[in-house]
Scaffold this active site. Structure first.
Site, PDB file in Angstrom:
ATOM      1  N   ASP A   1       0.697   1.476  12.362  1.00  9.18           N
ATOM      2  CA  ASP A   1      -0.251   2.481  11.881  1.00  9.18           C
ATOM      3  C   ASP A   1      -1.670   2.032  12.226  1.00  9.18           C
ATOM      4  OD1 ASP A   1      -1.788   4.351  10.513  1.00  9.18           O
ATOM      5  OD2 ASP A   1      -0.526   4.301   8.718  1.00  9.18           O
TER       6      ASP A   1
ATOM      7  N   THR B   1     -22.337  -3.033  29.483  1.00  2.88           N
ATOM      8  CA  THR B   1     -21.973  -3.497  28.142  1.00  2.88           C
ATOM      9  C   THR B   1     -20.911  -2.615  27.490  1.00  2.88           C
ATOM     10  OG1 THR B   1     -24.160  -4.462  27.866  1.00  2.88           O
ATOM     11  CG2 THR B   1     -22.882  -4.119  25.869  1.00  2.88           C
TER      12      THR B   1
ATOM     13  N   THR C   1      -7.436   2.116   8.941  1.00  2.93           N
ATOM     14  CA  THR C   1      -8.525   1.197   8.633  1.00  2.93           C
ATOM     15  C   THR C   1      -8.124  -0.222   9.004  1.00  2.93           C
ATOM     16  OG1 THR C   1      -9.197   2.650   6.835  1.00  2.93           O
ATOM     17  CG2 THR C   1     -10.070   0.409   6.805  1.00  2.93           C
TER      18      THR C   1
ATOM     19  N   GLY D   1       0.806  -1.214   0.000  1.00  2.00           N
ATOM     20  CA  GLY D   1       0.000   0.000   0.000  1.00  2.00           C
ATOM     21  C   GLY D   1       0.839   1.263   0.000  1.00  2.00           C
ATOM     22  N   SER D   2       0.332   2.280  -0.677  1.00  2.00           N
ATOM     23  CA  SER D   2       1.053   3.550  -0.758  1.00  2.00           C
ATOM     24  C   SER D   2       1.234   4.188   0.616  1.00  2.00           C
ATOM     25  CB  SER D   2       0.329   4.513  -1.703  1.00  2.00           C
ATOM     26  OG  SER D   2      -1.000   4.721  -1.275  1.00  2.00           O
ATOM     27  N   ASP D   3       0.291   3.976   1.541  1.00  4.06           N
ATOM     28  CA  ASP D   3       0.438   4.515   2.890  1.00  4.06           C
ATOM     29  C   ASP D   3       1.619   3.875   3.612  1.00  4.06           C
ATOM     30  OD1 ASP D   3      -0.990   2.069   2.871  1.00  4.06           O
ATOM     31  OD2 ASP D   3      -2.008   2.532   4.753  1.00  4.06           O
ATOM     32  N   ARG D   4       1.840   2.601   3.364  1.00  2.00           N
ATOM     33  CA  ARG D   4       2.946   1.898   4.011  1.00  2.00           C
ATOM     34  C   ARG D   4       4.291   2.325   3.426  1.00  2.00           C
ATOM     35  NH1 ARG D   4       1.210  -4.155   4.529  1.00  2.00           N
ATOM     36  NH2 ARG D   4       2.580  -4.097   6.347  1.00  2.00           N
TER      37      ARG D   4
END
Length: 158
Positions: free
Chosen positions: A32, A87, A35, A10-13
């Site tokens: 990171d 809960t 998502t 991925g480009s983010d990585r």
């Protein structure tokens, strides 16, 4: 890049790994909290050595809420002092402690497999919650992705 298929990364990585800076004097693991919760292993020889992809916290919370009839939506915004007595508190404890265990377990496996010391860098939405909850000292760098994008822009587009 020491990976089998560069085009699957991925480009983010890529941006995160380049955002570390010019001179690497240590090995790094970048976690990171996006998502997905990703772990990128960067060797001080400037080699991207691979990584781990785990489910993202927010995505998991949203999926649990949308897949169950009775569990409420909640926000994970502080370390739980105890297990839940209702809960929402039970969900918060489960998610926080579950991800704390997941992160520490993955870090331990990466470090044990490579037999090296690593500096841990956290980025993304939940990084501040886990900074002081990992068995290894970590620092938060929320602009590491942007620093990598700037570096890519200056190197390849100007």
């Amino acid at each position: 890049f020491r990976i089998k298929n560069f085009y699957q990364l991925g480009s983010d990585r890529i941006a995160n790994s380049l955002g570390l800076g010019e001179e690497l004097k240590s090995n790094y693991i970048i976690i990171d909290f996006g998502t997905a919760t990703t772990f990128d292993i960067i060797k001080k020889t400037r080699i991207y050595d691979g990584g781990v992809i785990a489910p993202g916290i927010k995505s998991s919370i949203e999926n649990l809420f949308s897949s169950t009839a009775l569990l409420p939506m909640f926000k994970l915004n502080k370390y739980p002092n105890s297990y839940g007595k209702n809960t929402k508190d039970a969900l918060a404890s489960g998610f926080f402690w579950g991800y704390q265990g997941l992160i520490n377990n993955i870090l331990e496996k990466i470090i044990k497999k490579n037999g090296k010391n690593y500096k841990i860098v956290l980025t993304g939405g939940y990084s501040y919650l886990f900074k002081n909850r990992l068995y290894k000292k970590a620092k938060v760098e929320n602009d590491i992705t942007m620093q990598g994008i700037i570096k890519i822009y200056k190197t390849f587009l100007i």
